[in-house]
Design a protein around this motif. Sequence first.
Motif, PDB file in Angstrom:
ATOM      1  N   TYR A   1       0.848  -1.179   0.000  1.00  0.00           N
ATOM      2  CA  TYR A   1       0.000   0.000   0.000  1.00  0.00           C
ATOM      3  C   TYR A   1       0.887   1.232   0.000  1.00  0.00           C
ATOM      4  CZ  TYR A   1      -3.544  -3.329   1.578  1.00  0.00           C
ATOM      5  OH  TYR A   1      -4.380  -4.404   1.688  1.00  0.00           O
TER       6      TYR A   1
ATOM      7  N   THR B   1      -2.572   4.757   2.211  1.00  0.00           N
ATOM      8  CA  THR B   1      -2.742   3.298   2.131  1.00  0.00           C
ATOM      9  C   THR B   1      -3.560   2.863   0.907  1.00  0.00           C
ATOM     10  OG1 THR B   1      -4.649   3.228   3.622  1.00  0.00           O
ATOM     11  CG2 THR B   1      -2.451   2.926   4.616  1.00  0.00           C
ATOM     12  N   THR B   2      -3.231   3.440  -0.240  1.00  0.00           N
ATOM     13  CA  THR B   2      -3.833   3.035  -1.499  1.00  0.00           C
ATOM     14  C   THR B   2      -3.176   1.741  -1.960  1.00  0.00           C
ATOM     15  OG1 THR B   2      -4.158   5.342  -2.096  1.00  0.00           O
ATOM     16  CG2 THR B   2      -4.279   3.738  -3.882  1.00  0.00           C
ATOM     17  N   PHE B   3      -3.986   0.769  -2.388  1.00  0.00           N
ATOM     18  CA  PHE B   3      -3.452  -0.497  -2.889  1.00  0.00           C
ATOM     19  C   PHE B   3      -2.555  -0.226  -4.091  1.00  0.00           C
ATOM     20  CE2 PHE B   3      -3.772  -4.016  -5.942  1.00  0.00           C
ATOM     21  CZ  PHE B   3      -3.293  -5.066  -5.174  1.00  0.00           C
TER      22      PHE B   3
ATOM     23  N   GLU C   1       2.123  -5.954   9.482  1.00  0.00           N
ATOM     24  CA  GLU C   1       2.325  -4.787   8.628  1.00  0.00           C
ATOM     25  C   GLU C   1       3.657  -4.153   8.961  1.00  0.00           C
ATOM     26  OE1 GLU C   1      -1.047  -2.242   9.205  1.00  0.00           O
ATOM     27  OE2 GLU C   1      -2.332  -3.488   7.957  1.00  0.00           O
TER      28      GLU C   1
ATOM     29  N   ASP D   1     -10.919  -5.421   0.073  1.00  0.00           N
ATOM     30  CA  ASP D   1     -10.955  -4.209   0.877  1.00  0.00           C
ATOM     31  C   ASP D   1     -12.289  -4.091   1.616  1.00  0.00           C
ATOM     32  OD1 ASP D   1     -12.807  -3.438  -1.000  1.00  0.00           O
ATOM     33  OD2 ASP D   1     -11.625  -1.780  -1.801  1.00  0.00           O
TER      34      ASP D   1
END
Length: 192
Positions: A47, A52-54, A88, A154
Amino acid sequence: MKRNVLILVTSLLGMVSQLASAQCVVKGKIVDQGTGSPLPYTNVVVYALPDTTFVKGTTGGDDGSFEISEVPEEALVRVSMLGYESKECKVVGGGDMGNVLLTAEVAALKEVVVKADAVHFDNRGLVANVEQTPLAKMGTLNDMLGQLPFITTDGNSVKVFGRGVPIYYVDNRRILRQGELKRIVPSQIKKV
């Protein structure tokens, strides 16, 4: 005129070097924290930060190793596998993450039934046995699909790494309306 061309060429070279430096490579190996053994077919999703954009995803190989290219300068790498707690890690500038340790989820069980692997490859591709596995106890179809290798969700949409939106078939019949999928619960599924 010559000065304008020089400024334009300098600007273009600066943009190209920024683009080249902004894309990084992230690699590592996913292992079980308790045993130190590699975990194959683990989902690895990148991300972009801060929103946190894929960006992209992959699956670890047989030996637990993974490598993802064209990763943004600042990224969040999420590693997940059924039966393990997701992890993460913030990555700046790419590089080798080394061994990424996943901790097994602890659950109290009344009895244990040993069966064949829940996920395996056959001549049709990746097959996941859902019936009588922890996948059958997932809340929704999307929750269950998000635990499978090569797939990310998502919450509302499902994507297959490198392929985009999946095409759904139930008993060899193509599902065209998303409303039909919402009625399917994991406990009703035998295989994916």
